[in-house]
Design a protein around this motif. Structure first.
Motif, PDB file in Angstrom:
ATOM      1  N   TYR A 168       0.889  -1.126  -0.100  1.00 57.36           N
ATOM      2  CA  TYR A 168       0.107  -0.121   0.090  1.00 57.36           C
ATOM      3  C   TYR A 168       0.934   1.383  -0.021  1.00 57.36           C
ATOM      4  CZ  TYR A 168      -3.942  -3.067   0.951  1.00 57.36           C
ATOM      5  OH  TYR A 168      -4.911  -3.987   0.761  1.00 57.36           O
ATOM      6  N   ILE A 169       2.103   1.083   0.416  1.00 51.38           N
ATOM      7  CA  ILE A 169       2.906   2.335   0.390  1.00 51.38           C
ATOM      8  C   ILE A 169       4.220   1.940  -0.284  1.00 51.38           C
ATOM      9  CG2 ILE A 169       4.457   3.537   2.029  1.00 51.38           C
ATOM     10  CD1 ILE A 169       2.121   4.055   3.801  1.00 51.38           C
ATOM     11  N   VAL A 170       4.791   3.026  -1.003  1.00 53.66           N
ATOM     12  CA  VAL A 170       6.144   2.758  -1.864  1.00 53.66           C
ATOM     13  C   VAL A 170       7.343   2.486  -0.944  1.00 53.66           C
ATOM     14  CG1 VAL A 170       5.066   3.866  -3.702  1.00 53.66           C
ATOM     15  CG2 VAL A 170       6.703   4.890  -2.076  1.00 53.66           C
ATOM     16  N   GLU A 171       8.390   1.848  -1.403  1.00 51.33           N
ATOM     17  CA  GLU A 171       9.505   1.807  -0.735  1.00 51.33           C
ATOM     18  C   GLU A 171      10.284   3.346  -0.506  1.00 51.33           C
ATOM     19  OE1 GLU A 171      10.712  -0.806   0.967  1.00 51.33           O
ATOM     20  OE2 GLU A 171       8.824  -1.732   0.507  1.00 51.33           O
ATOM     21  N   TYR A 185      -0.813  10.529   0.970  1.00 51.36           N
ATOM     22  CA  TYR A 185      -1.182  10.105  -0.673  1.00 51.36           C
ATOM     23  C   TYR A 185       0.073   9.980  -1.784  1.00 51.36           C
ATOM     24  CZ  TYR A 185      -4.072   9.825  -4.575  1.00 51.36           C
ATOM     25  OH  TYR A 185      -4.675   9.260  -5.767  1.00 51.36           O
ATOM     26  N   PRO A 186       1.123  11.056  -1.725  1.00 48.08           N
ATOM     27  CA  PRO A 186       2.064  10.743  -2.652  1.00 48.08           C
ATOM     28  C   PRO A 186       2.885   9.275  -2.457  1.00 48.08           C
ATOM     29  CG  PRO A 186       1.912  13.043  -1.733  1.00 48.08           C
ATOM     30  CD  PRO A 186       1.100  12.120  -0.876  1.00 48.08           C
ATOM     31  N   ILE A 187       2.957   9.069  -1.294  1.00 51.74           N
ATOM     32  CA  ILE A 187       3.715   7.751  -1.024  1.00 51.74           C
ATOM     33  C   ILE A 187       2.907   6.561  -1.173  1.00 51.74           C
ATOM     34  CG2 ILE A 187       5.512   8.800   0.250  1.00 51.74           C
ATOM     35  CD1 ILE A 187       4.130   7.487   2.788  1.00 51.74           C
ATOM     36  N   LEU A 188       1.526   6.677  -1.403  1.00 49.77           N
ATOM     37  CA  LEU A 188       0.751   5.235  -1.748  1.00 49.77           C
ATOM     38  C   LEU A 188       1.046   4.751  -2.831  1.00 49.77           C
ATOM     39  CD1 LEU A 188      -2.705   6.519  -0.277  1.00 49.77           C
ATOM     40  CD2 LEU A 188      -0.934   5.277   0.915  1.00 49.77           C
ATOM     41  N   THR A 189       1.031   3.517  -2.847  1.00 51.89           N
ATOM     42  CA  THR A 189       1.122   2.795  -4.334  1.00 51.89           C
ATOM     43  C   THR A 189      -0.500   2.892  -4.936  1.00 51.89           C
ATOM     44  OG1 THR A 189       0.284   0.721  -3.289  1.00 51.89           O
ATOM     45  CG2 THR A 189       2.576   0.933  -3.523  1.00 51.89           C
ATOM     46  N   GLU A 190      -0.539   2.445  -6.282  1.00 53.66           N
ATOM     47  CA  GLU A 190      -1.474   2.496  -6.963  1.00 53.66           C
ATOM     48  C   GLU A 190      -2.585   1.628  -6.097  1.00 53.66           C
ATOM     49  OE1 GLU A 190      -4.293   3.885  -9.048  1.00 53.66           O
ATOM     50  OE2 GLU A 190      -2.212   4.728  -9.421  1.00 53.66           O
ATOM     51  N   LYS A 191      -2.197   0.569  -5.737  1.00 51.95           N
ATOM     52  CA  LYS A 191      -3.245  -0.131  -4.886  1.00 51.95           C
ATOM     53  C   LYS A 191      -3.602   0.539  -3.677  1.00 51.95           C
ATOM     54  CE  LYS A 191      -2.730  -4.381  -2.027  1.00 51.95           C
ATOM     55  NZ  LYS A 191      -1.902  -5.528  -1.626  1.00 51.95           N
ATOM     56  N   GLY A 192      -2.806   1.331  -2.920  1.00 47.46           N
ATOM     57  CA  GLY A 192      -2.943   2.362  -1.671  1.00 47.46           C
ATOM     58  C   GLY A 192      -4.051   3.382  -2.316  1.00 47.46           C
ATOM     59  N   LYS A 193      -3.702   4.132  -3.367  1.00 45.51           N
ATOM     60  CA  LYS A 193      -4.598   5.099  -3.869  1.00 45.51           C
ATOM     61  C   LYS A 193      -5.973   4.553  -4.161  1.00 45.51           C
ATOM     62  CE  LYS A 193      -0.614   7.845  -5.566  1.00 45.51           C
ATOM     63  NZ  LYS A 193      -0.038   8.365  -6.511  1.00 45.51           N
TER      64      LYS A 193
END
Length: 195
Positions: free
Chosen positions: A133-136, A178-186
C-alpha cells in the motif's frame, strides 16, 4: 488529600485550561469555580505550575497510543483519535512548549508519548509497505521524515490560527501520505477514505 476532592480540582482545572488557555487561568479562577478559597486551593497545590503538572500527570495515567494501524482504514482512525485527543486537551497542545519548560516530568511525558506515536507510525508504514500500500523509500530517511512531519502537525495544529490557512488537519495528513501510496493504496484511499 481526599481522592474525590483531588479529582474535582484536577478536572475543573483541566476544563478551565481548555476553555481559556493555561495563561489566562489564575488560581483565583480555579478556586472560584470550585467554590473554595484560594488558600484552600494552594494548600493542595502551591502554585499554578504544580497544578497543571498534576493535571497532566493524572491524564497521562489513562493515556495510551492506539494500537498500531495495519491498514489505511486503521491509519485514518489513528489520525481521527489523535485529533480527538488534541481537542479534548487543547490547552496541552496550545501551550506544548511552555508546559515542557515548566516541568521536567511533563517534558518526559511529552518525549515518551511522541516516541510511542513515532514507533506506532514506523510499524504502520513498514506493514503497509509489506502489504503493497506504500512505496519503498526513494531517498534514505524519507519515511522517518514523513513521520516527524505528521507528529509535528499533530502537536502544533491549531485550527483557529491563520497560520494554517483554514486547511483541515485530515486533509493535511492525507496530503502527506497520498503521494507515497502505491496504486493499490490510492485505490483504497479513493474508494474507502475520500469524502
Amino acid at each position: 488529600m481526599n481522592e474525590d476532592k483531588k479529582n474535582e480540582i484536577l478536572e475543573i482545572s483541566r476544563q478551565l485550561f481548555n476553555e481559556q488557555g493555561y495563561n489566562n487561568v489564575s488560581m483565583r479562577n480555579i478556586a472560584d469555580a470550585l467554590n473554595i478559597s484560594v488558600g484552600n486551593l494552594t494548600y493542595h497545590y502551591k502554585k499554578k505550575e504544580d497544578l497543571v503538572e498534576a493535571v497532566i500527570l493524572e491524564q497521562n495515567k489513562s493515556f495510551s497510543i492506539q494500537k498500531t494501524p495495519t491498514t489505511l482504514i486503521e491509519l485514518n482512525e489513528f489520525f481521527i483519535q489523535g485529533i480527538q485527543h488534541q481537542k479534548d486537551n487543547s490547552y496541552y497542545y496550545r501551550h506544548y512548549d511552555q508546559l515542557a519548560k515548566l516541568s521536567p516530568k511533563v517534558y518526559q511525558i511529552q518525549v515518551s508519548n511522541i516516541n510511542k506515536r513515532r514507533e506506532a507510525l514506523q510499524n504502520c508504514i513498514t506493514t503497509l509497505q509489506k502489504n503493497g500500500y506504500i512505496v519503498e523509500e526513494e531517498i534514505p530517511g524519507q519515511m522517518n521524515g514523513i513521520i516527524e512531519v505528521l507528529n509535528l502537525i499533530k502537536i502544533y495544529w491549531n485550527p483557529s490560527s491563520d497560520l494554517f490557512g483554514g486547511v483541515d488537519i485530515m486533509t493535511c495528513f492525507w496530503s502527506i501520505i497520498y503521494p507515497i501510496l502505491t496504486e493499490k493504496g490510492k485505490i483504497v484511499y479513493r474508494e474507502e477514505l475520500q469524502e
